[in-house]
Motif scaffolding. Structure first.
Motif, short mmCIF file in Angstrom:
data_model
loop_
_atom_site.label_atom_id
_atom_site.label_comp_id
_atom_site.label_asym_id
_atom_site.label_seq_id
_atom_site.Cartn_x
_atom_site.Cartn_y
_atom_site.Cartn_z
N ASN A 195 51.44 9.15 37.39
CA ASN A 195 51.61 9.97 36.18
C ASN A 195 50.98 11.34 36.34
O ASN A 195 49.77 11.44 36.55
CB ASN A 195 50.98 9.27 34.98
CG ASN A 195 51.60 7.92 34.72
OD1 ASN A 195 52.78 7.70 34.97
ND2 ASN A 195 50.81 7.00 34.22
N ILE A 196 51.79 12.38 36.19
CA ILE A 196 51.28 13.75 36.27
C ILE A 196 51.51 14.45 34.95
O ILE A 196 52.63 14.52 34.45
CB ILE A 196 51.93 14.53 37.43
CG1 ILE A 196 51.58 13.85 38.76
CG2 ILE A 196 51.47 15.99 37.41
CD1 ILE A 196 52.08 14.57 39.99
N CYS A 197 50.42 14.94 34.39
CA CYS A 197 50.47 15.68 33.14
C CYS A 197 50.72 17.16 33.44
O CYS A 197 50.08 17.73 34.32
CB CYS A 197 49.13 15.53 32.41
SG CYS A 197 49.06 16.40 30.84
N ILE A 241 53.98 13.40 32.06
CA ILE A 241 53.27 13.29 30.79
C ILE A 241 53.14 14.71 30.28
O ILE A 241 52.70 15.60 31.01
CB ILE A 241 51.85 12.68 30.97
CG1 ILE A 241 51.89 11.40 31.80
CG2 ILE A 241 51.17 12.50 29.62
CD1 ILE A 241 52.63 10.25 31.18
N TYR A 242 53.55 14.97 29.04
CA TYR A 242 53.48 16.34 28.53
C TYR A 242 53.39 16.31 27.02
O TYR A 242 53.35 15.25 26.40
CB TYR A 242 54.67 17.16 29.05
CG TYR A 242 55.91 17.08 28.20
CD1 TYR A 242 56.45 18.22 27.61
CD2 TYR A 242 56.55 15.86 27.96
CE1 TYR A 242 57.59 18.15 26.82
CE2 TYR A 242 57.67 15.78 27.18
CZ TYR A 242 58.19 16.93 26.60
OH TYR A 242 59.31 16.85 25.80
N SER A 275 47.26 10.07 32.37
CA SER A 275 47.57 10.85 33.56
C SER A 275 46.65 10.58 34.74
O SER A 275 45.47 10.28 34.56
CB SER A 275 47.51 12.34 33.21
OG SER A 275 48.44 12.63 32.18
N PHE A 296 46.79 16.68 36.84
CA PHE A 296 47.18 17.70 35.86
C PHE A 296 47.70 18.94 36.58
O PHE A 296 47.14 19.34 37.60
CB PHE A 296 45.98 18.11 35.00
CG PHE A 296 45.28 16.94 34.38
CD1 PHE A 296 45.71 16.41 33.18
CD2 PHE A 296 44.18 16.36 35.01
CE1 PHE A 296 45.06 15.31 32.60
CE2 PHE A 296 43.52 15.27 34.44
CZ PHE A 296 43.97 14.75 33.24
N LYS A 335 40.33 13.28 38.72
CA LYS A 335 41.77 13.56 38.77
C LYS A 335 41.99 15.02 39.19
O LYS A 335 41.36 15.92 38.64
CB LYS A 335 42.39 13.31 37.40
CG LYS A 335 42.23 11.87 36.91
CD LYS A 335 42.71 11.70 35.48
CE LYS A 335 42.48 10.29 34.99
NZ LYS A 335 42.96 10.09 33.61
#
Length: 193
Positions: free
Chosen positions: A3-5, A37-38, A98, A101, A128
């Motif tokens: 998961n990348i925000c 993820i946003y 996330s 980021f 992270k």
């Protein structure tokens, strides 16, 4: 790392390359098998980012406060949309969901979100990775300022280096996915590097 925000503007900006960068980032995330993820919006760079990730077959999780949902800026076609009570809850949920980021061009909200998660990393509250997508030298003044903070002894080089900067979305995703976490806390004294 799944998961990348992504933090980015709710406005499109006046340079079409910003929208292209948001689209390219959404596509690159989906192609890399990463879940986006946003902030859950359907306008500006946020909307372009989500639309591109969805169009490329990716999963997109939005987190939006009730107040913005009421203004009808929420994206209607996401994999999942979490509606929360306020901005603090939104940021906390996005961070919890996330593994990393990335900030694209944006305004003060984007800056605030990036600096908060980067500070949490500096304080050792998480490990992270944090990245910055540089588009048309948008962040060049900020990067110069950060280097000035290091030169003036107000920011450790170790902590400055925690911010991974790149101009290509796919390469930045790879750099973030292979980054080594920094575990040094910010409160270590000047003679204890």
């Amino acid at each position: 790392m799944k998961n990348i925000c992504v933090f980015c503007g709710s406005r499109p900006g006046n340079d079409p390359l910003f929208m292209r960068a948001a689209t390219n980032m959404g596509t690159a995330l989906a192609r890399a098998g990463k879940r986006l993820i946003y902030g859950g919006g359907n306008i500006g760079l946020m909307g372009a980012l989500a639309d591109a990730a969805l169009a490329a077959g990716g999963e997109v999780i939005g987190v939006i406060p009730q107040a913005l949902l009421a203004k009808e800026v929420a994206h209607a076609n996401l994999t999942a949309l979490h509606v929360v009570s306020d901005m603090h809850t939104r940021k906390a949920m996005m961070a919890d969901l996330s593994d990393a980021f990335i900030a694209l061009p944006g305004g003060i909200g984007t800056m605030e979100e990036l600096f908060e998660v980067w500070t949490w990393g500096q304080l050792g509250l998480h490990t992270k990775p944090c990245g910055l997508l540089e588009v048309e030298n948008y962040y060049a003044p900020l990067l110069t300022m950060l280097d000035g903070m290091v030169a003036h002894g107000l920011l450790r080089q170790t902590h400055r280096d925690m911010l991974i900067v790149g101009g290509d979305p796919a390469a930045l995703i790879t750099a973030i996915a292979t980054a080594h976490p920094v575990r040094q806390a910010a409160w270590i004294g000047p003679d204890q590097t």
